[in-house]
Design a protein around this motif. Structure first.
Motif, PDB file in Angstrom:
ATOM      1  N   UNK A 533       0.839  -1.199   0.000  1.00 28.20           N
ATOM      2  CA  UNK A 533       0.000   0.000   0.000  1.00 28.20           C
ATOM      3  C   UNK A 533       0.875   1.251   0.000  1.00 28.20           C
ATOM      4  N   UNK A 534       0.496   2.198  -0.855  1.00 30.88           N
ATOM      5  CA  UNK A 534       1.202   3.483  -0.899  1.00 30.88           C
ATOM      6  C   UNK A 534       0.627   4.444   0.128  1.00 30.88           C
ATOM      7  N   UNK A 573      -2.969  21.614   0.324  1.00 23.15           N
ATOM      8  CA  UNK A 573      -2.238  20.419  -0.106  1.00 23.15           C
ATOM      9  C   UNK A 573      -2.014  19.465   1.065  1.00 23.15           C
ATOM     10  N   UNK A 574      -3.114  19.054   1.676  1.00 24.82           N
ATOM     11  CA  UNK A 574      -3.075  18.207   2.861  1.00 24.82           C
ATOM     12  C   UNK A 574      -3.096  16.741   2.441  1.00 24.82           C
ATOM     13  N   UNK A 575      -2.098  15.985   2.875  1.00 23.63           N
ATOM     14  CA  UNK A 575      -2.074  14.545   2.622  1.00 23.63           C
ATOM     15  C   UNK A 575      -2.861  13.839   3.709  1.00 23.63           C
ATOM     16  N   UNK A 576      -3.925  13.178   3.312  1.00 19.73           N
ATOM     17  CA  UNK A 576      -4.767  12.478   4.283  1.00 19.73           C
ATOM     18  C   UNK A 576      -4.179  11.096   4.584  1.00 19.73           C
ATOM     19  N   UNK A 577      -4.624  10.455   5.668  1.00 17.07           N
ATOM     20  CA  UNK A 577      -4.172   9.085   5.951  1.00 17.07           C
ATOM     21  C   UNK A 577      -4.684   8.070   4.932  1.00 17.07           C
ATOM     22  N   UNK A 581      -4.639  13.618  -1.615  1.00 15.79           N
ATOM     23  CA  UNK A 581      -4.144  14.939  -1.252  1.00 15.79           C
ATOM     24  C   UNK A 581      -5.265  15.950  -1.472  1.00 15.79           C
ATOM     25  N   UNK A 582      -5.602  16.690  -0.427  1.00 14.08           N
ATOM     26  CA  UNK A 582      -6.663  17.699  -0.514  1.00 14.08           C
ATOM     27  C   UNK A 582      -6.066  19.023  -0.967  1.00 14.08           C
ATOM     28  N   UNK A 635     -13.671  10.301  -0.771  1.00 14.40           N
ATOM     29  CA  UNK A 635     -13.620  11.312   0.288  1.00 14.40           C
ATOM     30  C   UNK A 635     -14.967  11.430   0.990  1.00 14.40           C
ATOM     31  N   UNK A 636     -16.050  11.356   0.248  1.00 13.43           N
ATOM     32  CA  UNK A 636     -17.379  11.411   0.874  1.00 13.43           C
ATOM     33  C   UNK A 636     -17.592  10.187   1.769  1.00 13.43           C
ATOM     34  N   UNK A 637     -17.147   9.028   1.283  1.00 14.93           N
ATOM     35  CA  UNK A 637     -17.287   7.820   2.100  1.00 14.93           C
ATOM     36  C   UNK A 637     -16.467   7.915   3.383  1.00 14.93           C
ATOM     37  N   UNK A 638     -15.381   8.667   3.351  1.00 12.19           N
ATOM     38  CA  UNK A 638     -14.522   8.828   4.525  1.00 12.19           C
ATOM     39  C   UNK A 638     -15.013   9.917   5.472  1.00 12.19           C
ATOM     40  N   UNK A 639     -16.123  10.562   5.128  1.00  7.43           N
ATOM     41  CA  UNK A 639     -16.712  11.552   6.021  1.00  7.43           C
ATOM     42  C   UNK A 639     -16.457  12.991   5.653  1.00  7.43           C
TER      43      UNK A 639
END
Length: 676
Positions: A533-534, A573-577, A581-582, A635-639
């Motif tokens: 997994x990346x 440019x936020x990298x999510x877990x 990248x947002x 992203x929607x599924x993640x909340x």
């Protein structure tokens, strides 16, 4: 090479004849070991027969090798193991003894009666059997028609991998008789017929040390010495010599030397195309003859508007083989000319044109319109590779085309069994790239599933992964096959021997895993191990996310500062877990107030602002690409609450006030507060 030819002739037992009178002896050894005919021809610096070559030489055949026919003599066309250098499994030996008379006679004084009709019949033959039947029924052929017949046979039999589909056709009595006539009359063949026959023999992978090829090469050398060959003949000879001995052939150097003495600006269109054919065959390997090639490019650019369909496809194909990235103006000019020929291109010509445009990364809206108008009608009848190239071209250039996609998707249901696994993968990948779900999606994906069931073992690992990934982009989840992809055996197959697993493959595996977890919670099969997994889908080059448009991002950022009151109230440019990248992230508390970006506690809602520039959409429609659509779904599924800022809306804003009002309505549609 002349010395090799003479030695070869002596080894085969040829008597001295005027055929060899023009050969120039370069060196003679007083004491010479018994020569190896393989090494004589291939210019090997060591004897391939004594270093692992499995080929059986004529001089020393093993006891079990049949070398004679019923009469005790070697047959005209006998099959042997082929030299690994030539890369095919069979070769033809044309020897001195004639087969039974096949009835074929050559007309060397000029065109035989009915030659035009004969040429049409040769060109219209759709199978080797039909062509050989034509040869058996022919009583008189011109030398040019004979050469054309050999070329047509090569067109029908070449398998695209350096061999023939059915090498047994070379043992046909009519073909053997024709080759015998060509061998006997080689000195009387016209220049064009001589070099064309030689080139056709190389395309049929006839044995380079056979009597026929020895005579043809020898006669070509004689005429080359006389300087009697024209530009077209020199180019055809160059192609044949590259196939026989490679670009370092001495005779090839002499051929190209004569070609360089002519002025490309004075060439006819046929001569220009012939020269590109020669360069496409490898004549210019290693940067040879670059000055001549540059002059050809300049001339081709000036006459591009007069090139016929076959010429356009040949020149573009040669540019691809040579990797002429500096010839982009010529590519553009040829693309414009190709637009006119779309209705009349053959399948192979259209395939070559689209392959070149994909290679050079060029697109033309008029070409797209022509393809939409004409190709949608041919989706059921076009060659499978042509259909695939059209889809691949639209996918690579991000062209949204319901007319073509619907026609191809409908034909896929009926023609999928005719496609190779690679073609299936490329067609589905194009649909996934554009995120286009055709009207017949139900039948289409049932057919895909049936193919995966019946031909699963035929799919290369990366192709299978591409197919499954494309399905997930289109919100189709083939879970039965996902479990097989996550197995240790399959993952081991995906790894390269030296470099390990490619990052884009890891990214596809990771996104496939996330899709299963987020959109198929009932899946309980094997899981993807953490080491595969990346941490981020955003990578240099090819990526599963598109970099944010810098200019658009800066404009939106300025508007957000005006809206929220300070830069500290949003992060960029936020990298999510979860690997995505947002572009912008805004945090809200339980009462709906904006929290500082650095806040990590009491966060009730996260807003992901997607600043979508032109590269995240199709080039000709306001349709989000598949990889961006799946990102928003996940992203929607993640909340996250996903807010999209498309470039075509934002670019209409003319003032700071309009920008602030637009962003307020987009991000906080239920709030009436214009300041915080």
């Amino acid at each position: 090479m002349a010395l090799k030819m003479l030695q070869r002739a002596q080894l085969l037992g040829l008597k001295a004849s005027p055929l060899f009178s023009s050969l120039r002896l370069l060196s003679v050894h007083a004491h010479q070991e018994h020569a190896c005919v393989v090494c004589l021809w291939t210019s090997s610096r060591r004897c391939s027969l004594r270093h692992g070559c499995r080929r059986t030489p004529w001089l020393h055949p093993p006891p079990s090798t049949p070398t004679t026919g019923p009469s005790g003599r070697m047959g005209v066309c006998s099959m042997t193991i082929r030299d690994p250098l030539l890369g095919v499994s069979g070769a033809v030996h044309l020897h001195r003894d004639s087969p039974p008379d096949s009835g074929v006679r050559l007309s060397l004084a000029g065109l035989a009666v009915g030659s035009k009709e004969a040429l049409k019949r040769v060109s219209s033959c759709g199978s080797s059997r039909q062509l050989l039947r034509f040869l058996r029924s022919s009583q008189l052929l011109s030398d040019n028609i004979a050469a054309a017949a050999l070329h047509r046979l090569a067109d029908l039999e070449q398998d695209g991998a350096g061999g023939l589909r059915d090498p047994a056709v070379l043992s046909d009595e009519a073909l053997r008789g024709l080759c015998q006539k060509l061998e006997q009359e080689s000195g009387r063949l016209g220049d064009a017929a001589l070099v064309s026959t030689l080139l056709a023999c190389t395309r049929l992978y006839l044995d380079p040390w056979s009597r026929l090829l020895v005579r043809l090469v020898s006669e070509s050398q004689a005429r080359l010495d006389q300087g009697s060959l024209g530009v077209v003949e020199l180019c055809a000879l160059a192609q044949a010599l590259v196939a026989l001995e490679g670009p370092d052939c001495t005779m090839l150097g002499q051929t190209m030397g004569q070609l360089q003495h002519s002025d490309p600006t004075q060439w006819s269109l046929d001569e220009l195309v012939a020269a590109y054919d020669a360069f496409g065959a490898g004549v210019g390997e290693g940067g040879r003859y670059q000055d001549l090639l540059n002059a050809m490019h300049a001339h081709a650019l000036s006459v591009a508007g007069r090139l016929e369909p076959a010429a356009v496809s040949k020149v573009l194909g040669a540019l691809v083989v040579m990797g002429e990235s500096q010839a982009l103006p010529l590519v553009i000019a040829l693309c414009k000319q190709a637009v006119r020929h779309v209705p009349v291109f053959t399948d192979s010509q259209l395939t070559a044109v689209l392959s070149a445009l994909i290679h050079f990364g060029h697109s033309d809206r008029f070409l797209v319109q022509a393809l939409e108008h004409h190709f949608a009608k041919k989706a059921f009848t076009a060659h499978p590779e042509t259909v695939t190239r059209v889809m691949q071209y639209f996918g690579r250039r991000r062209v949204w085309s319901p007319a073509v996609f619907d026609a191809v998707a409908e034909s896929f249901v009926y023609r999928a069994d005719d496609y190779s696994t690679g073609q299936v993968g490329r067609q589905l990948q194009a649909l996934g790239t554009l995120g286009y779900v055709p009207p017949n999606a139900g039948r289409l994906f049932r057919k895909v599933e049936a193919l995966l069931h019946t031909r699963f073992s035929q799919f290369q690992p990366q192709v299978l992964l591409e197919v499954l990934h494309a399905c997930t982009l289109l919100q189709r989840f083939p879970l039965n096959f996902v479990s097989k992809v996550f197995s240790p055996y399959f993952l081991q197959q995906l790894q390269e021997k030296e470099s390990g697993m490619d990052r884009i493959v890891l990214a596809q595996l990771t996104q496939l895993y996330m899709t299963v977890k987020l959109e198929c919670p009932f899946y309980n099969g094997p899981q993807l191990l953490p080491k595969y997994r990346l941490k981020s889908f955003l990578m240099p080059g090819r990526s599963l996310e598109t970099q944010v448009d810098v200019h658009l991002y800066n404009s939106v950022k300025a508007g957000l500062v005006d809206l929220l009151g300070a830069r500290s109230y949003f992060a960029s440019k936020v990298l999510t877990p979860f690997c995505y990248t947002l572009d912008v992230e805004i945090k809200l508390d339980e009462e709906g107030y904006v929290l500082p970006a650095s806040h990590i506690d009491e966060i009730h809602k996260r807003i992901a602002v997607c600043i979508n520039g032109p590269k995240r959409f199709a080039v000709n429609a306001q349709k989000l690409l598949g990889q961006e659509a799946i990102k928003q779904r996940h992203l929607r599924s993640l909340g996250y609450e996903v807010v999209e800022i498309p470039y075509y809306e934002f670019e209409k804003l003319n003032s700071k006030t309009e920008t602030v009002e637009y962003l307020h309505k987009k991000i906080f549609p239920l709030s009436y507060r214009l300041s915080w």
